[in-house]
Enzyme design. Structure first.
Site, PDB file in Angstrom:
ATOM      1  N   CYS A  46       0.866  -1.179   0.000  1.00  0.00           N
ATOM      2  CA  CYS A  46       0.000   0.000   0.000  1.00  0.00           C
ATOM      3  C   CYS A  46       0.903   1.228   0.000  1.00  0.00           C
ATOM      4  O   CYS A  46       2.103   1.123  -0.219  1.00  0.00           O
ATOM      5  CB  CYS A  46      -0.980  -0.004   1.159  1.00  0.00           C
ATOM      6  SG  CYS A  46      -0.245   0.167   2.776  1.00  0.00           S
ATOM      7  N   CYS A 104      -4.723  -0.933  -1.269  1.00  0.00           N
ATOM      8  CA  CYS A 104      -5.225   0.434  -1.271  1.00  0.00           C
ATOM      9  C   CYS A 104      -6.668   0.438  -1.748  1.00  0.00           C
ATOM     10  O   CYS A 104      -7.072  -0.413  -2.520  1.00  0.00           O
ATOM     11  CB  CYS A 104      -4.408   1.297  -2.224  1.00  0.00           C
ATOM     12  SG  CYS A 104      -2.672   1.321  -1.828  1.00  0.00           S
ATOM     13  N   CYS A 113      -2.918   3.902  -5.613  1.00  0.00           N
ATOM     14  CA  CYS A 113      -2.302   2.648  -5.211  1.00  0.00           C
ATOM     15  C   CYS A 113      -1.001   2.480  -5.991  1.00  0.00           C
ATOM     16  O   CYS A 113      -0.976   2.676  -7.207  1.00  0.00           O
ATOM     17  CB  CYS A 113      -3.250   1.497  -5.495  1.00  0.00           C
ATOM     18  SG  CYS A 113      -2.966   0.103  -4.426  1.00  0.00           S
TER      19      CYS A 113
END
Length: 161
Positions: free
Chosen positions: A7, A79, A87
């Protein structure tokens, strides 16, 4: 097999996923986590959720994807790109899947509302990891297309929390 949970900040969701995966994974499977722009610290509420679940938090830290200890075989981004969150794209010749989860670190409100957001993120990730680990992993290691299809299907699992 090495799984990278990726992430942006590597302080909440990817840490929850890494620790949960390693707690549940069979021998020969290991998770690491990283961020494209790591915060440098693990969010205390992530550690609290893991501790409540009896999952070790020893050794987990927010780190950059530039500092990975192993080369991942599978990269799973966590994400919530549907919420406008950027992301990171992992560059490399690896299998990729996207399991978007809202970032509990951005939730505002009462302590109980913020705790609930962390709990929700954990429950979603745990359900997806359990589904992943329930797959016939030894068979799927030799069938990358089927493994990719299964990983993509898992992204839609959202338990009632």
């Amino acid at each position: 097999m090495n799984v990278l949970f990726l992430c942006t900040g590597n302080s909440c969701r990817s840490i929850l996923a890494e620790a949960t995966f390693n707690h549940l994974a069979p021998s020969g499977w290991k998770a690491v986590s990283a961020g494209s722009r790591p915060t440098g610290e693990v969010h205390p509420r992530s550690l609290s959720v893991l501790n409540r679940e009896g999952i070790s938090t020893a050794g987990y830290a927010s780190k950059s994807w530039d500092d990975l200890p192993v080369r991942p075989d599978i990269v799973i981004t966590v994400c919530a790109s549907a919420a406008g969150e950027e992301c990171p794209a992992y560059l490399g010749n690896v299998m990729r899947a996207h399991w978007g989860v809202e970032d509990p670190a951005h939730v505002t409100g009462t302590d109980s509302e913020i705790d609930a957001a962390f709990e929700t993120a954990y429950r979603i990730l745990r359900a997806r990891i359990e589904a992943f680990l329930a797959l016939p992993l030894s068979k799927l290691q030799s069938d990358p297309l089927e493994l990719k299809r299964a990983l993509d299907q898992i992204s839609s699992i959202t338990p009632s929390v």
